[in-house]
Design an enzyme around this catalytic site. Structure first.
Site, PDB file in Angstrom:
ATOM      1  N   GLY A 176       4.624 -20.268  -7.792  1.00 12.23           N
ATOM      2  CA  GLY A 176       4.163 -21.645  -7.992  1.00 12.23           C
ATOM      3  C   GLY A 176       4.181 -22.566  -6.797  1.00 12.23           C
ATOM      4  N   GLU A 222       8.327 -14.965  -7.618  1.00 13.16           N
ATOM      5  CA  GLU A 222       7.006 -14.314  -7.659  1.00 13.16           C
ATOM      6  C   GLU A 222       5.967 -15.146  -6.918  1.00 13.16           C
ATOM      7  OE1 GLU A 222       6.128 -14.146 -11.821  1.00 13.16           O
ATOM      8  OE2 GLU A 222       7.761 -12.787 -12.304  1.00 13.16           O
ATOM      9  N   PRO A 223       6.142 -15.384  -5.636  1.00 10.63           N
ATOM     10  CA  PRO A 223       5.172 -16.234  -4.932  1.00 10.63           C
ATOM     11  C   PRO A 223       3.850 -15.508  -4.703  1.00 10.63           C
ATOM     12  CG  PRO A 223       6.738 -15.337  -3.369  1.00 10.63           C
ATOM     13  CD  PRO A 223       7.194 -14.870  -4.738  1.00 10.63           C
ATOM     14  N   GLY A 224       2.771 -16.229  -4.790  1.00  8.18           N
ATOM     15  CA  GLY A 224       1.458 -15.668  -4.473  1.00  8.18           C
ATOM     16  C   GLY A 224       0.778 -16.552  -3.442  1.00  8.18           C
ATOM     17  N   ARG A 225       0.368 -17.737  -3.914  1.00 10.99           N
ATOM     18  CA  ARG A 225      -0.383 -18.668  -3.079  1.00 10.99           C
ATOM     19  C   ARG A 225       0.328 -18.998  -1.758  1.00 10.99           C
ATOM     20  NH1 ARG A 225      -4.041 -22.223  -5.237  1.00 10.99           N
ATOM     21  NH2 ARG A 225      -3.090 -21.857  -7.274  1.00 10.99           N
ATOM     22  N   TYR A 285     -12.058 -25.583 -10.528  1.00  9.37           N
ATOM     23  CA  TYR A 285     -11.024 -26.616 -10.690  1.00  9.37           C
ATOM     24  C   TYR A 285     -11.342 -27.918  -9.959  1.00  9.37           C
ATOM     25  CZ  TYR A 285      -8.248 -22.243 -11.098  1.00  9.37           C
ATOM     26  OH  TYR A 285      -7.772 -21.000 -11.400  1.00  9.37           O
ATOM     27  N   CYS A 321     -27.700 -20.219  -8.343  1.00 10.53           N
ATOM     28  CA  CYS A 321     -28.567 -21.103  -9.125  1.00 10.53           C
ATOM     29  C   CYS A 321     -27.782 -21.968 -10.088  1.00 10.53           C
ATOM     30  CB  CYS A 321     -29.605 -20.263  -9.844  1.00 10.53           C
ATOM     31  SG  CYS A 321     -30.615 -19.409  -8.649  1.00 10.53           S
ATOM     32  N   GLU A 322     -26.843 -22.729  -9.578  1.00  9.94           N
ATOM     33  CA  GLU A 322     -26.090 -23.698 -10.369  1.00  9.94           C
ATOM     34  C   GLU A 322     -25.702 -24.836  -9.457  1.00  9.94           C
ATOM     35  OE1 GLU A 322     -23.021 -22.983 -12.964  1.00  9.94           O
ATOM     36  OE2 GLU A 322     -23.710 -21.023 -13.609  1.00  9.94           O
TER      37      GLU A 322
HETATM   38  C1  LIG Z   1       3.479 -14.970 -13.977  1.00 12.17           C
HETATM   39  C2  LIG Z   1       3.039 -15.465 -12.655  1.00 12.17           C
HETATM   40  N1  LIG Z   1       3.860 -15.303 -11.606  1.00 12.17           N
HETATM   41  C3  LIG Z   1       3.517 -15.718 -10.371  1.00 12.17           C
HETATM   42  C4  LIG Z   1       2.323 -16.351 -10.143  1.00 12.17           C
HETATM   43  C5  LIG Z   1       1.989 -16.788  -8.754  1.00 12.17           C
HETATM   44  O1  LIG Z   1       1.882 -18.146  -8.631  1.00 12.17           O
HETATM   45  P1  LIG Z   1       1.614 -18.788  -7.210  1.00 12.17           P
HETATM   46  O2  LIG Z   1       0.439 -18.107  -6.629  1.00 12.17           O
HETATM   47  O3  LIG Z   1       1.357 -20.209  -7.503  1.00 12.17           O
HETATM   48  O4  LIG Z   1       2.845 -18.595  -6.390  1.00 12.17           O
HETATM   49  C6  LIG Z   1       1.441 -16.574 -11.209  1.00 12.17           C
HETATM   50  C7  LIG Z   1       0.182 -17.274 -10.985  1.00 12.17           C
HETATM   51  O5  LIG Z   1      -0.342 -17.995 -11.742  1.00 12.17           O
HETATM   52  C8  LIG Z   1       1.810 -16.109 -12.496  1.00 12.17           C
HETATM   53  O6  LIG Z   1       0.995 -16.254 -13.542  1.00 12.17           O
END
Ligand SMILES: Cc1ncc(COP(=O)(O)O)c(C=O)c1O
Length: 406
Positions: A248, A287-290, A330, A357-358
């Site tokens: 998050g 669980e970082p992604g972004r 978004y 085409c939007e």
């Molecule tokens: C269960 C879960 N964990 C981790 C993430 C990663 O979130 P972020 O990319 O904001 O760190 C998400 C993304 O929505 C998620 O659904």
């Protein structure tokens, strides 16, 4: 140079030329064509190392959220460093295993896990299913019995907290489809012990949303996670192996946007779940992604045409909303910069659009860019490493964008 670039990201200026890592953007485009996602492995490593540093001194697993950037090169880079992974489908599970992440470092989230996917995950011996409903729990029990495989289960808690982020990516309110309420968690914790000897409750998890720019809602949610763990211990005598804070942490998509640092984020997590706070010593998962992938990647595109209508000037790119959905989906902001810029550029406002085409196929409206831009020039859409290529589609029967890891 005038054009802001995310701090500590893959993109940088050198002598008026945009670089991604050590490669000049224009040279990458010459070799690969556009639309092209270019990622820097170095930036990925640095961002991951930042998490390790922030959580050093405690037992923590950084499980990259594969959905943010499932590119094999990016995943392999992280796997080699010992990262865990958070997956939400059989496809993501397959990708994590294929780059060498062992099952015991994989957590599996998502409200709609399917039978075959659950079986694959059981066979892979994953660290935990982050269970989101009673029906899912029952299916996992049934399949773990049939396959004679142990199922480690963690309940995903829905803390009923609004993360205050974009509506489409907030996931921790009771009205959202995600997770289980604390009351449901407590009831199911009692049931799980009696369900099947192959099932074990090993953790509690949560994820209240993405692109968090304030830590207070996270802190409140983590407090709820801790209290629920304490009640499970009190009422059922169960000690969990881990508490999973989800992902998050947000990134700055534009100049001046303030987001918490990874250190501040870790402090919030540790204040709520760290030694002395949790009911007993417990491993922490994040669980970082972004925050790992966004600034590590850019989307490079070529200007196809420039079209003027009254006061409007359209910059028509060969990348479209199918390649990067966030602005259309978004209303998300991404900075857009030219691949080359001179010292005293005259600037002009452009609506930066794609070829689909939007009318939603618009990356930015009224964006200041050099007036000298012409067809054939290259521009970069910044902070595109997360939820960019991973959300790309083939609408209008277009090809998926290319990707390269440098
Ligand atoms: C269960 C879960 N964990 C981790 C993430 C990663 O979130 P972020 O990319 O904001 O760190 C998400 C993304 O929505 C998620 O659904």
């Amino acid at each position: 140079m005038g054009f802001w670039l995310p701090e500590g990201g893959a993109a940088r200026w050198r002598g008026g030329h945009l670089y991604v890592g050590e490669k000049q953007a224009v040279a990458l485009v010459r070799a690969q064509g556009t639309p092209l996602y270019a990622y820097s492995a170095r930036t990925i490593r640095q961002k991951y190392a930042g998490y390790l540093r922030a959580f050093s001194g405690c037992d923590a697993l950084v499980a990259f959220a594969v959905k943010a950037c499932p590119n094999a090169g990016v995943l392999r880079t992280l796997a080699r460093l010992g990262a865990g992974m958070d997956v939400v489908s059989g496809g993501e599970l397959g990708r994590a295993l294929a780059v060498g992440v062992p099952g015991e470092r994989i957590v599996y989230s998502g409200v709609g896990k399917m039978r075959e996917e659950i079986k694959e995950a059981l066979r892979a011996g994953i660290l935990a299913f982050n269970v989101e409903s009673e029906g899912e729990l029952e299916l996992i029990a049934e399949l773990s019995g049939k396959l004679h495989r142990a199922a480690r289960v963690s309940f995903r808690l829905n803390p009923g907290v609004d993360a205050g982020t974009l509506k489409g990516i907030t996931t921790g309110r009771h009205a959202d489809k995600f997770g289980l309420t604390a009351r449901e968690v407590l009831r199911l914790a009692g049931r799980i012990c009696r369900m099947h000897r192959n099932m074990k409750l090993t953790g509690l998890s949560m994820h209240i949303g993405s692109q968090l720019t304030r830590l207070a809602p996270l802190g409140r949610s983590l407090g709820c996670l801790r209290e629920t763990a304490a009640r499970i211990y009190k009422e059922h005598g169960l000690m969990l192996d881990f508490l999973d804070a989800g992902g998050g942490l947000g990134v700055a998509y534009r100049f001046g946007e303030r987001v918490p640092s990874v250190e501040d984020y870790a402090r919030t997590v540790l204040q709520e779940l760290g030694p002395g706070r949790a009911p007993y010593p417990v491993r922490i998962i994040v669980e970082p992604g972004r925050s790992i992938a966004a600034d590590a990647g850019v989307l490079l595109a070529t200007v196809l045409y420039i079209k003027t209508r009254g006061a409007r000037r359209f910059l028509i790119l060969d990348a479209g909303m199918n390649d990067l959905m966030r602005p259309a989906l978004y209303g998300a902001h991404h900075e857009i910069v030219p691949a080359h810029t001179g010292r005293r550029e005259r600037m002009q406002k452009f609506d930066v659009v794609g070829p689909l085409c939007e009318s939603t196929d618009t990356f930015a409206a009224g964006r200041l860019l050099p007036a000298s831009l012409k067809p054939g020039d290259v521009v970069a859409i910044l902070s595109a490493g997360a939820y960019g290529a991973s959300m790309a589609g083939t609408y209008n029967s277009r090809q998926l964008p290319r990707e390269i890891v440098i």
